[in-house]
Design a protein around this motif. Structure first.
Motif, PDB file in Angstrom:
ATOM      1  N   ARG A  88       0.842  -1.201   0.000  1.00 53.26           N
ATOM      2  CA  ARG A  88       0.000   0.000   0.000  1.00 53.26           C
ATOM      3  C   ARG A  88       0.875   1.247   0.000  1.00 53.26           C
ATOM      4  O   ARG A  88       1.937   1.272   0.622  1.00 53.26           O
ATOM      5  N   PRO A  89       0.407   2.307  -0.667  1.00 55.75           N
ATOM      6  CA  PRO A  89       1.180   3.552  -0.639  1.00 55.75           C
ATOM      7  C   PRO A  89       1.156   4.187   0.747  1.00 55.75           C
ATOM      8  O   PRO A  89       0.150   4.108   1.456  1.00 55.75           O
ATOM      9  N   VAL A  90       2.261   4.796   1.119  1.00 53.88           N
ATOM     10  CA  VAL A  90       2.378   5.502   2.389  1.00 53.88           C
ATOM     11  C   VAL A  90       2.762   6.940   2.089  1.00 53.88           C
ATOM     12  O   VAL A  90       3.691   7.187   1.311  1.00 53.88           O
ATOM     13  N   THR A  91       2.046   7.869   2.682  1.00 57.40           N
ATOM     14  CA  THR A  91       2.441   9.275   2.635  1.00 57.40           C
ATOM     15  C   THR A  91       2.247   9.843   4.031  1.00 57.40           C
ATOM     16  O   THR A  91       1.279   9.519   4.714  1.00 57.40           O
ATOM     17  N   PHE A  92       3.192  10.654   4.439  1.00 58.03           N
ATOM     18  CA  PHE A  92       3.149  11.273   5.768  1.00 58.03           C
ATOM     19  C   PHE A  92       3.851  12.606   5.663  1.00 58.03           C
ATOM     20  O   PHE A  92       4.918  12.702   5.060  1.00 58.03           O
ATOM     21  N   GLU A  93       3.264  13.623   6.240  1.00 58.85           N
ATOM     22  CA  GLU A  93       3.921  14.925   6.347  1.00 58.85           C
ATOM     23  C   GLU A  93       3.370  15.629   7.568  1.00 58.85           C
ATOM     24  O   GLU A  93       2.155  15.744   7.726  1.00 58.85           O
ATOM     25  N   GLN A  94       4.269  16.057   8.428  1.00 53.74           N
ATOM     26  CA  GLN A  94       3.861  16.804   9.609  1.00 53.74           C
ATOM     27  C   GLN A  94       5.022  17.688  10.056  1.00 53.74           C
ATOM     28  O   GLN A  94       6.178  17.292   9.966  1.00 53.74           O
ATOM     29  N   THR A  95       4.671  18.881  10.536  1.00 54.57           N
ATOM     30  CA  THR A  95       5.676  19.780  11.099  1.00 54.57           C
ATOM     31  C   THR A  95       5.561  19.735  12.610  1.00 54.57           C
ATOM     32  O   THR A  95       4.466  19.863  13.162  1.00 54.57           O
ATOM     33  N   PHE A  96       6.691  19.519  13.258  1.00 59.06           N
ATOM     34  CA  PHE A  96       6.758  19.431  14.717  1.00 59.06           C
ATOM     35  C   PHE A  96       7.464  20.666  15.263  1.00 59.06           C
ATOM     36  O   PHE A  96       8.275  21.278  14.572  1.00 59.06           O
ATOM     37  N   ALA A  97       7.185  21.007  16.509  1.00 62.60           N
ATOM     38  CA  ALA A  97       7.774  22.194  17.135  1.00 62.60           C
ATOM     39  C   ALA A  97       9.296  22.110  17.195  1.00 62.60           C
ATOM     40  O   ALA A  97       9.986  23.115  17.063  1.00 62.60           O
ATOM     41  N   ASN A  98       9.816  20.911  17.399  1.00 61.95           N
ATOM     42  CA  ASN A  98      11.268  20.704  17.431  1.00 61.95           C
ATOM     43  C   ASN A  98      11.576  19.219  17.270  1.00 61.95           C
ATOM     44  O   ASN A  98      10.662  18.383  17.249  1.00 61.95           O
TER      45      ASN A  98
END
Length: 135
Positions: free
Chosen positions: A109-119
């Motif tokens: 299965r395709p996986v995509t993930f994107e997230q911005t974290f504070a640090n």
């Protein structure tokens, strides 16, 4: 260099890495062989060009400094980074944004993930070893 140019360059690097791996590896048929993620980190604000990345492969685990642990965590969650158990961590309140992205395939299965974290500390507490590009 624009953000779009930077994103295209990252995608091209991931594609090149996959072609290189595919061309040099013997054909295999098990699902585990197809498990891979191109993970990248961008430090700084949206205009930052401080990006690093790696191709994480899990059979055998390699691609970055904590590949074995990252592969275990991904296997336990079926490749879903958002399901990696959050770890209790004492992180500073310093804002030093880190954008974590992953694209690839897991269990076919395709996986995509994107997230911005504070640090980086917050990122590691939420994503385990997946984005630990250096040991």
């Amino acid at each position: 260099m624009t953000h779009t140019t930077h994103a295209v360059r990252g995608g091209l690097l991931a594609a090149l890495a996959l072609l290189t791996v595919g061309a040099s590896a013997p054909a295999r048929t098990t699902a585990a062989q197809s498990d891979w993620l191109y993970v990248s980190l961008t430090r700084g604000d949206a205009r930052s060009f401080d990006t690093s990345g790696a191709l994480l492969l899990c059979d055998p685990p390699h691609g970055h400094g904590r590949a074995a642990q990252a592969c275990v965590e991904l296997r336990e969650t079926g490749g879903d980074i958002t399901r990696i158990p959050h770890k209790n961590a004492v992180c500073t309140q310093i804002y030093a944004p880190v954008r974590a992205t992953a694209v690839g395939r897991w269990n076919g299965r395709p996986v995509t993930f994107e997230q911005t974290f504070a640090n980086g500390c917050v990122m590691t507490a939420r994503t385990g070893a997946v984005f630990a590009l250096s040991g």
